[in-house]
Design a protein around this motif. Structure first.
Motif, PDB file in Angstrom:
ATOM      1  N   ILE A   1     112.393  37.318   3.935  1.00  0.00           N
ATOM      2  CA  ILE A   1     111.590  37.137   2.710  1.00  0.00           C
ATOM      3  C   ILE A   1     110.904  38.446   2.329  1.00  0.00           C
ATOM      4  N   ALA A   2     110.280  39.112   3.327  1.00  0.00           N
ATOM      5  CA  ALA A   2     109.546  40.351   3.057  1.00  0.00           C
ATOM      6  C   ALA A   2     110.484  41.450   2.554  1.00  0.00           C
ATOM      7  N   VAL A   3     111.634  41.614   3.206  1.00  0.00           N
ATOM      8  CA  VAL A   3     112.580  42.659   2.805  1.00  0.00           C
ATOM      9  C   VAL A   3     113.156  42.372   1.427  1.00  0.00           C
ATOM     10  N   THR A   4     113.435  41.093   1.137  1.00  0.00           N
ATOM     11  CA  THR A   4     113.975  40.730  -0.176  1.00  0.00           C
ATOM     12  C   THR A   4     112.991  41.063  -1.292  1.00  0.00           C
ATOM     13  N   ILE A   5     111.726  40.716  -1.095  1.00  0.00           N
ATOM     14  CA  ILE A   5     110.708  41.016  -2.108  1.00  0.00           C
ATOM     15  C   ILE A   5     110.585  42.522  -2.312  1.00  0.00           C
ATOM     16  N   ALA A   6     110.662  43.300  -1.206  1.00  0.00           N
ATOM     17  CA  ALA A   6     110.591  44.763  -1.317  1.00  0.00           C
ATOM     18  C   ALA A   6     111.781  45.308  -2.105  1.00  0.00           C
ATOM     19  N   ILE A   7     112.989  44.772  -1.839  1.00  0.00           N
ATOM     20  CA  ILE A   7     114.189  45.225  -2.554  1.00  0.00           C
ATOM     21  C   ILE A   7     114.113  44.865  -4.038  1.00  0.00           C
ATOM     22  N   LEU A   8     113.664  43.650  -4.339  1.00  0.00           N
ATOM     23  CA  LEU A   8     113.541  43.235  -5.736  1.00  0.00           C
ATOM     24  C   LEU A   8     112.522  44.100  -6.471  1.00  0.00           C
ATOM     25  N   SER A   9     111.440  44.457  -5.782  1.00  0.00           N
ATOM     26  CA  SER A   9     110.438  45.329  -6.391  1.00  0.00           C
ATOM     27  C   SER A   9     111.031  46.709  -6.678  1.00  0.00           C
ATOM     28  N   PHE A  10     111.861  47.207  -5.763  1.00  0.00           N
ATOM     29  CA  PHE A  10     112.506  48.501  -5.968  1.00  0.00           C
ATOM     30  C   PHE A  10     113.469  48.438  -7.161  1.00  0.00           C
TER      31      PHE A  10
ATOM     32  N   TYR B   1     119.601  42.314  -9.934  1.00  0.00           N
ATOM     33  CA  TYR B   1     118.390  41.591  -9.535  1.00  0.00           C
ATOM     34  C   TYR B   1     118.693  40.099  -9.373  1.00  0.00           C
ATOM     35  N   THR B   2     119.410  39.523 -10.331  1.00  0.00           N
ATOM     36  CA  THR B   2     119.731  38.090 -10.303  1.00  0.00           C
ATOM     37  C   THR B   2     120.634  37.735  -9.133  1.00  0.00           C
ATOM     38  N   VAL B   3     121.654  38.585  -8.896  1.00  0.00           N
ATOM     39  CA  VAL B   3     122.584  38.326  -7.778  1.00  0.00           C
ATOM     40  C   VAL B   3     121.848  38.357  -6.441  1.00  0.00           C
ATOM     41  N   VAL B   4     120.996  39.379  -6.242  1.00  0.00           N
ATOM     42  CA  VAL B   4     120.226  39.486  -4.998  1.00  0.00           C
ATOM     43  C   VAL B   4     119.332  38.265  -4.815  1.00  0.00           C
ATOM     44  N   THR B   5     118.677  37.841  -5.892  1.00  0.00           N
ATOM     45  CA  THR B   5     117.777  36.686  -5.829  1.00  0.00           C
ATOM     46  C   THR B   5     118.523  35.408  -5.437  1.00  0.00           C
ATOM     47  N   ILE B   6     119.635  35.129  -6.124  1.00  0.00           N
ATOM     48  CA  ILE B   6     120.388  33.893  -5.871  1.00  0.00           C
ATOM     49  C   ILE B   6     120.960  33.872  -4.462  1.00  0.00           C
ATOM     50  N   LEU B   7     121.597  34.984  -4.055  1.00  0.00           N
ATOM     51  CA  LEU B   7     122.215  35.023  -2.730  1.00  0.00           C
ATOM     52  C   LEU B   7     121.175  34.910  -1.617  1.00  0.00           C
ATOM     53  N   THR B   8     120.043  35.581  -1.781  1.00  0.00           N
ATOM     54  CA  THR B   8     119.015  35.533  -0.746  1.00  0.00           C
ATOM     55  C   THR B   8     118.427  34.136  -0.613  1.00  0.00           C
TER      56      THR B   8
ATOM     57  N   ILE C   1     110.058  27.142   5.758  1.00  0.00           N
ATOM     58  CA  ILE C   1     109.617  28.489   5.368  1.00  0.00           C
ATOM     59  C   ILE C   1     110.589  29.086   4.359  1.00  0.00           C
ATOM     60  N   GLY C   2     111.900  28.809   4.551  1.00  0.00           N
ATOM     61  CA  GLY C   2     112.910  29.299   3.618  1.00  0.00           C
ATOM     62  C   GLY C   2     112.714  28.754   2.220  1.00  0.00           C
ATOM     63  N   PHE C   3     112.373  27.463   2.109  1.00  0.00           N
ATOM     64  CA  PHE C   3     112.111  26.866   0.794  1.00  0.00           C
ATOM     65  C   PHE C   3     110.889  27.516   0.134  1.00  0.00           C
ATOM     66  N   VAL C   4     109.841  27.717   0.939  1.00  0.00           N
ATOM     67  CA  VAL C   4     108.629  28.361   0.397  1.00  0.00           C
ATOM     68  C   VAL C   4     108.946  29.791  -0.030  1.00  0.00           C
ATOM     69  N   GLY C   5     109.673  30.521   0.832  1.00  0.00           N
ATOM     70  CA  GLY C   5     110.045  31.900   0.499  1.00  0.00           C
ATOM     71  C   GLY C   5     110.925  31.986  -0.726  1.00  0.00           C
ATOM     72  N   SER C   6     111.841  31.028  -0.878  1.00  0.00           N
ATOM     73  CA  SER C   6     112.703  31.004  -2.067  1.00  0.00           C
ATOM     74  C   SER C   6     111.874  30.812  -3.322  1.00  0.00           C
ATOM     75  N   GLY C   7     110.841  29.964  -3.205  1.00  0.00           N
ATOM     76  CA  GLY C   7     109.942  29.775  -4.354  1.00  0.00           C
ATOM     77  C   GLY C   7     109.231  31.060  -4.722  1.00  0.00           C
ATOM     78  N   LEU C   8     108.775  31.799  -3.697  1.00  0.00           N
ATOM     79  CA  LEU C   8     108.107  33.081  -3.963  1.00  0.00           C
ATOM     80  C   LEU C   8     109.068  34.075  -4.618  1.00  0.00           C
ATOM     81  N   ILE C   9     110.288  34.136  -4.102  1.00  0.00           N
ATOM     82  CA  ILE C   9     111.274  35.087  -4.633  1.00  0.00           C
ATOM     83  C   ILE C   9     111.652  34.734  -6.065  1.00  0.00           C
TER      84      ILE C   9
END
Length: 370
Positions: free
Chosen positions: A102-111, A68-75, A43-51
């Protein structure tokens, strides 16, 4: 009469069974919690692909883009590495934990994509506001930790004293966890050559004044000069309740501090007498020697927990049925436990010992409390 948690549990059982079948199909031969952790890795691999596929707009500023890039890479790194680290430590992870990340990360990236520039401009124009927010965050965090120390409805059992957070009337979950915990302790006695009639498993209706909810006791001869196999048996016995909880729930609950205290005492005796791997120094004087000793103890603890997890994974059905019987009948003794012990697949590493029943007036009650 079914309580609300029991009704919810019944509704979730079909989904739990489907997830279990999927785990067994994908990862044959793994324990339940290890299988779910592997599923979390997928699920983590799939979520990483989505992010990674969630790209910011072109008008985002350079600074906001860096955030944005730092949050994406670290997550993404966290989603993939955390299950691997947990499996290496023989620990579990809940599926909902990964989904929420995954859900919280996508919400933060959108913000960040929509509001990042505005926040950064506000901080640049009013840096004192940013300082106030950071200080307020840490103060609020400490207030939350302080208030949570007075929570009602949690158990925290410590050796030799009554814990400060004890709920006298246990919840259904408390009783279920305690039953699994005591079943784990009890199944270690399957390695005994003969099961003494004094062996007793008990589950209470409420916490006693020491914070104890259940126990496994066996009156046995009190020998001062223990054999290597007897010390190893005692150490596995101490950790068995925690290991059973980890296999069943993916983690163990509060209330195992007494077990850990007893394990530490047995471990010190075991290593100080030259048993185990590594050069253990009973009277360590330097920080280097103490660190070396700590590493040996940690390795021994990890190895024994790993072995016990495999043991309960192989005997999953017996563990579940015994826990259910303990939950229903509250007390099991001697002959009532033998049918379960006869079905246990006892591994070679679990030492077979001869438990000598205590002489009258010289009984040593070996209690294992959750």
């Amino acid at each position: 009469m079914n309580t609300r948690p029991e009704k919810m549990k019944e509704k979730l059982k079909p989904y739990e069974a489907k997830l279990r079948k999927l785990q067994e199909r994908l990862f044959t031969g793994t324990t339940r919690h290890a299988g779910f952790t592997m599923l979390n890795l997928l699920i983590g691999f799939v979520g990483s692909g989505l992010i990674l596929g969630f790209k910011p707009s072109n008008d985002i500023s350079f600074l906001a883009s860096c955030v944005y890039t730092v949050v994406t890479i670290l997550t993404c790194a966290f989603l993939i590495l955390r299950p691997i680290i947990l499996m290496a430590q023989n620990r579990g992870q809940a599926v909902m934990s990964v989904v929420m990340q995954i859900a919280v990360t996508i919400a933060i990236l959108s913000f960040i994509d929509t509001q990042g520039d505005m926040v950064i401009r506000s901080v640049e124009e009013h840096p004192q506001v940013a300082v106030a927010i950071i200080v307020g965050y840490f103060i609020a965090g400490h207030i939350y930790k302080l208030s949570s120390s007075f929570d009602i409805g949690h158990s925290e059992v410590a050796a030799g004293r009554m814990a400060v957070r004890i709920k006298k009337s246990p919840s259904e979950r408390d009783l279920e966890i305690a039953a699994v915990h005591e079943a784990g302790h009890a199944l270690i006695y399957a390695a005994a050559k003969e099961i003494p009639d004094t062996l007793k498993v008990e589950l209470l209706d409420r916490f006693d004044r020491r914070g104890v909810l259940g126990s496994v006791s066996c009156e046995a001869e009190n020998h001062s000069l223990l054999k290597k196999s007897e010390m190893e048996f005692n150490m596995y016995l101490c950790l068995a309740g925690m290991a059973a909880e980890k296999v069943r729930y993916g983690e163990f609950s509060a209330g195992s501090s007494n077990d850990l205290a007893q394990w530490n005492a047995q471990c010190e005796l075991y290593l100080s007498n030259g048993f185990g791997e590594g050069h253990y120094l009973p009277n360590a004087a330097t920080s280097f020697e103490r660190e070396a000793n700590a590493k040996i103890r940690t390795t021994l603890h990890s190895d024994q927990m790993f072995a016990l997890s495999n043991f309960f994974g192989r005997n999953w059905k017996v563990l579940s049925e015994l826990a259910g019987e303990i939950r229903n009948t509250k007390t099991l003794q001697g002959d009532q436990l033998k049918p379960y012990f006869n079905r246990v697949d006892v591994p070679k590493w679990l030492p077979e010992i001869d438990i000598e029943e205590a002489k009258k007036g010289e009984a040593l009650s070996n209690n294992k409390n959750p």
